[in-house]
Structure formats: C-alpha cells, structure tokens
Design a protein around this motif. Sequence first.
Motif, PDB file in Angstrom:
ATOM      1  N   GLN A   1      10.944   6.279  13.728  1.00 41.31           N
ATOM      2  CA  GLN A   1      10.425   5.100  13.043  1.00 41.31           C
ATOM      3  C   GLN A   1      10.505   5.281  11.517  1.00 41.31           C
ATOM      4  N   LEU A   2      10.995   4.262  10.815  1.00 39.34           N
ATOM      5  CA  LEU A   2      11.056   4.323   9.355  1.00 39.34           C
ATOM      6  C   LEU A   2       9.650   4.211   8.778  1.00 39.34           C
ATOM      7  N   GLN A   3       9.352   5.023   7.765  1.00 37.54           N
ATOM      8  CA  GLN A   3       8.015   4.997   7.180  1.00 37.54           C
ATOM      9  C   GLN A   3       7.680   3.628   6.597  1.00 37.54           C
ATOM     10  N   SER A   4       8.671   2.962   6.025  1.00 33.04           N
ATOM     11  CA  SER A   4       8.407   1.639   5.451  1.00 33.04           C
ATOM     12  C   SER A   4       7.990   0.644   6.542  1.00 33.04           C
ATOM     13  N   TYR A   5       8.559   0.787   7.752  1.00 31.66           N
ATOM     14  CA  TYR A   5       8.176  -0.119   8.838  1.00 31.66           C
ATOM     15  C   TYR A   5       6.804   0.258   9.405  1.00 31.66           C
TER      16      TYR A   5
ATOM     17  N   THR B   1       1.276  -1.336   9.896  1.00 38.12           N
ATOM     18  CA  THR B   1      -0.126  -0.991   9.630  1.00 38.12           C
ATOM     19  C   THR B   1      -0.798  -2.098   8.836  1.00 38.12           C
ATOM     20  N   ALA B   2      -0.106  -2.626   7.829  1.00 40.67           N
ATOM     21  CA  ALA B   2      -0.654  -3.730   7.039  1.00 40.67           C
ATOM     22  C   ALA B   2      -0.782  -4.988   7.895  1.00 40.67           C
ATOM     23  N   LEU B   3       0.189  -5.238   8.743  1.00 43.24           N
ATOM     24  CA  LEU B   3       0.168  -6.411   9.609  1.00 43.24           C
ATOM     25  C   LEU B   3      -1.023  -6.363  10.559  1.00 43.24           C
ATOM     26  N   ASN B   4      -1.215  -5.210  11.218  1.00 47.60           N
ATOM     27  CA  ASN B   4      -2.268  -5.059  12.217  1.00 47.60           C
ATOM     28  C   ASN B   4      -3.632  -4.725  11.623  1.00 47.60           C
ATOM     29  N   ARG B   5      -3.643  -4.342  10.358  1.00 47.50           N
ATOM     30  CA  ARG B   5      -4.868  -3.913   9.676  1.00 47.50           C
ATOM     31  C   ARG B   5      -5.442  -2.641  10.288  1.00 47.50           C
ATOM     32  N   GLN B   6      -4.579  -1.867  10.902  1.00 48.38           N
ATOM     33  CA  GLN B   6      -4.976  -0.567  11.451  1.00 48.38           C
ATOM     34  C   GLN B   6      -3.718   0.223  11.788  1.00 48.38           C
ATOM     35  N   PRO B   7      -3.796   1.554  11.720  1.00 49.42           N
ATOM     36  CA  PRO B   7      -2.623   2.366  12.064  1.00 49.42           C
ATOM     37  C   PRO B   7      -2.495   2.533  13.572  1.00 49.42           C
TER      38      PRO B   7
ATOM     39  N   ALA C   1      -4.188  -6.692  18.329  1.00 47.13           N
ATOM     40  CA  ALA C   1      -5.046  -7.872  18.195  1.00 47.13           C
ATOM     41  C   ALA C   1      -5.321  -8.228  16.742  1.00 47.13           C
ATOM     42  N   GLY C   2      -5.535  -7.220  15.895  1.00 46.10           N
ATOM     43  CA  GLY C   2      -5.851  -7.478  14.491  1.00 46.10           C
ATOM     44  C   GLY C   2      -4.729  -8.114  13.700  1.00 46.10           C
ATOM     45  N   GLY C   3      -3.519  -8.108  14.240  1.00 46.60           N
ATOM     46  CA  GLY C   3      -2.377  -8.677  13.518  1.00 46.60           C
ATOM     47  C   GLY C   3      -1.943 -10.040  14.018  1.00 46.60           C
ATOM     48  N   THR C   4      -2.663 -10.600  14.986  1.00 44.87           N
ATOM     49  CA  THR C   4      -2.204 -11.836  15.616  1.00 44.87           C
ATOM     50  C   THR C   4      -2.186 -13.039  14.676  1.00 44.87           C
ATOM     51  N   GLY C   5      -2.967 -12.979  13.591  1.00 44.62           N
ATOM     52  CA  GLY C   5      -2.964 -14.087  12.633  1.00 44.62           C
ATOM     53  C   GLY C   5      -2.282 -13.749  11.325  1.00 44.62           C
ATOM     54  N   SER C   6      -1.550 -12.637  11.284  1.00 50.81           N
ATOM     55  CA  SER C   6      -0.979 -12.155  10.027  1.00 50.81           C
ATOM     56  C   SER C   6       0.232 -12.972   9.575  1.00 50.81           C
ATOM     57  N   PRO C   7       0.288 -13.320   8.272  1.00 51.17           N
ATOM     58  CA  PRO C   7       1.486 -13.986   7.746  1.00 51.17           C
ATOM     59  C   PRO C   7       2.712 -13.075   7.734  1.00 51.17           C
ATOM     60  N   LEU C   8       2.515 -11.777   7.902  1.00 47.49           N
ATOM     61  CA  LEU C   8       3.653 -10.860   7.930  1.00 47.49           C
ATOM     62  C   LEU C   8       4.537 -11.081   9.153  1.00 47.49           C
ATOM     63  N   LEU C   9       4.005 -11.673  10.210  1.00 46.46           N
ATOM     64  CA  LEU C   9       4.837 -11.993  11.378  1.00 46.46           C
ATOM     65  C   LEU C   9       5.941 -12.964  10.996  1.00 46.46           C
ATOM     66  N   ASN C  10       5.606 -13.946  10.168  1.00 46.67           N
ATOM     67  CA  ASN C  10       6.612 -14.944   9.767  1.00 46.67           C
ATOM     68  C   ASN C  10       7.748 -14.309   8.978  1.00 46.67           C
ATOM     69  N   LEU C  11       7.427 -13.302   8.175  1.00 42.53           N
ATOM     70  CA  LEU C  11       8.447 -12.661   7.345  1.00 42.53           C
ATOM     71  C   LEU C  11       9.398 -11.805   8.172  1.00 42.53           C
TER      72      LEU C  11
ATOM     73  N   ASN D   1      -2.499 -10.319   3.156  1.00 37.51           N
ATOM     74  CA  ASN D   1      -3.739 -11.071   2.981  1.00 37.51           C
ATOM     75  C   ASN D   1      -3.508 -12.503   2.523  1.00 37.51           C
ATOM     76  N   GLY D   2      -2.257 -12.901   2.356  1.00 30.60           N
ATOM     77  CA  GLY D   2      -1.953 -14.263   1.959  1.00 30.60           C
ATOM     78  C   GLY D   2      -2.207 -14.548   0.496  1.00 30.60           C
ATOM     79  N   VAL D   3      -2.427 -13.507  -0.308  1.00 27.60           N
ATOM     80  CA  VAL D   3      -2.642 -13.686  -1.748  1.00 27.60           C
ATOM     81  C   VAL D   3      -1.344 -14.113  -2.423  1.00 27.60           C
ATOM     82  N   VAL D   4      -0.223 -13.580  -1.916  1.00 28.11           N
ATOM     83  CA  VAL D   4       1.105 -13.899  -2.425  1.00 28.11           C
ATOM     84  C   VAL D   4       1.936 -14.425  -1.261  1.00 28.11           C
TER      85      VAL D   4
END
Length: 202
Positions: free
Chosen positions: A63-67, A72-78, A88-98, A165-168
């Motif tokens: 696994q690539l470290q960047s992924y 981890t950021a998407l799911n909010r947990q490692p 479960a923690g990533g189900t509403g993440s905007p990172l899925l769209n990207l 977090n949807g800030v950007v």
Amino acid sequence: FLQARQASEPPFRYVGYGGAGFPGERLAAYEDRRMEPRVIATLQHARPLRLHLESIQGYDPLQLQSYVDYMTALNRQPQNYHKAHLLAGGTGSPLLNLLNVRYIVLDATLPSDRWDVVALTAGKREVYRTPQVVIYQNPAAMPRAWIVHDVRRNSDSLGLHQLANGVVDGRDVAFVEGEPPDGITPLPEGTSVAQWQAGQTQ
C-alpha cells in the motif's frame, strides 16, 4: 450491472460497503469473511480484479503511504496499513467524490435508517437492487481527471484534512507536496475543462 455500465460510460470506480467499522459491531475484516454471501455480493476482497472493475478498497501488501494517509483522513481513523476499506466514519466524506466513486454497492441487509447508511446514500440515486445488494449512483463523483483553479502546499497533511472536512473544495483546489510549481496562479472558474476521450484524458 457494473460491467455493463463500464462498457458504456467513461472510467469510474466503485466502493462496496457492508458496515465495516460500525460502532458496537465486531465484524471480522472482509478478507476473513470473503466467502460470506454478503461480502461476495458487495464485491469485496479480490473480486474486482477478476471482474475487471475498479474499486477504491481492498487488501494490498504494498500500500502506498499517500493512499494510507488519504484513507485515514477519509475514515477519520487508521486501519491496518495493508487494508484500505471504507469504514463507517467515512461514509459521509467528500473524499469519496474525489476518488471517482460513481457507484456505491451496499449490503441490502443493513438497516436503511442507520446513520452510516443514511450518510452513504444521501443525494445518491438507486439504480439496481437484488435481495443481497443495492447499488446507488453518485452524481457528485468527480471524473477521472479535472482541472483545478488553485494549487497550494499540503503542509503536514493540512490540505488533506481541509479537503476531508469540507473546508476546501477539491473540485477547485489541489494540494501538492513541497512548493507549488512557479507560474501557477489561481484562475477564474470555468476557464478550462478536462475531457475523457477514447481512453485518454486530455
């Protein structure tokens, strides 16, 4: 269904979700349950490779470290660094769209009013259903490539967390490691377009 869509649409990715990481549930990893009908139906483990489908998740010994950081950021947990699963923690993440996730393959036995299912299916359109699985189309999924109008430095993964977090908005801003290349300045929106054509991105 996904193979038929793949033959008629530009490239896309999908995610299978069977409730992994839901609080209070002590489900074993998908890899350990790979013969269960629920796991098979949501196209977990190595099935995408055999079906020539592109999933955003699975087991990878390299696994690539960047992924790993992205998930981890998407799911909010490692999670174990060999695994990249939507939890479960990533189900509403905007990172899925990207990640170009145009389809969500959902375990049909999960309660439709449970918060992770609600977060994952909000704004999506049901396009396929069997007793085992429901597939939703995600209209907010980004294409395989797009043109941004601002490039910023990803200092200590701050940019990744701002996207999560949807800030950007990742549709307009890209973050790079190190200093952005010289000569890049923010451009007005709508001045350029990335277009997929005959298997190539232009």
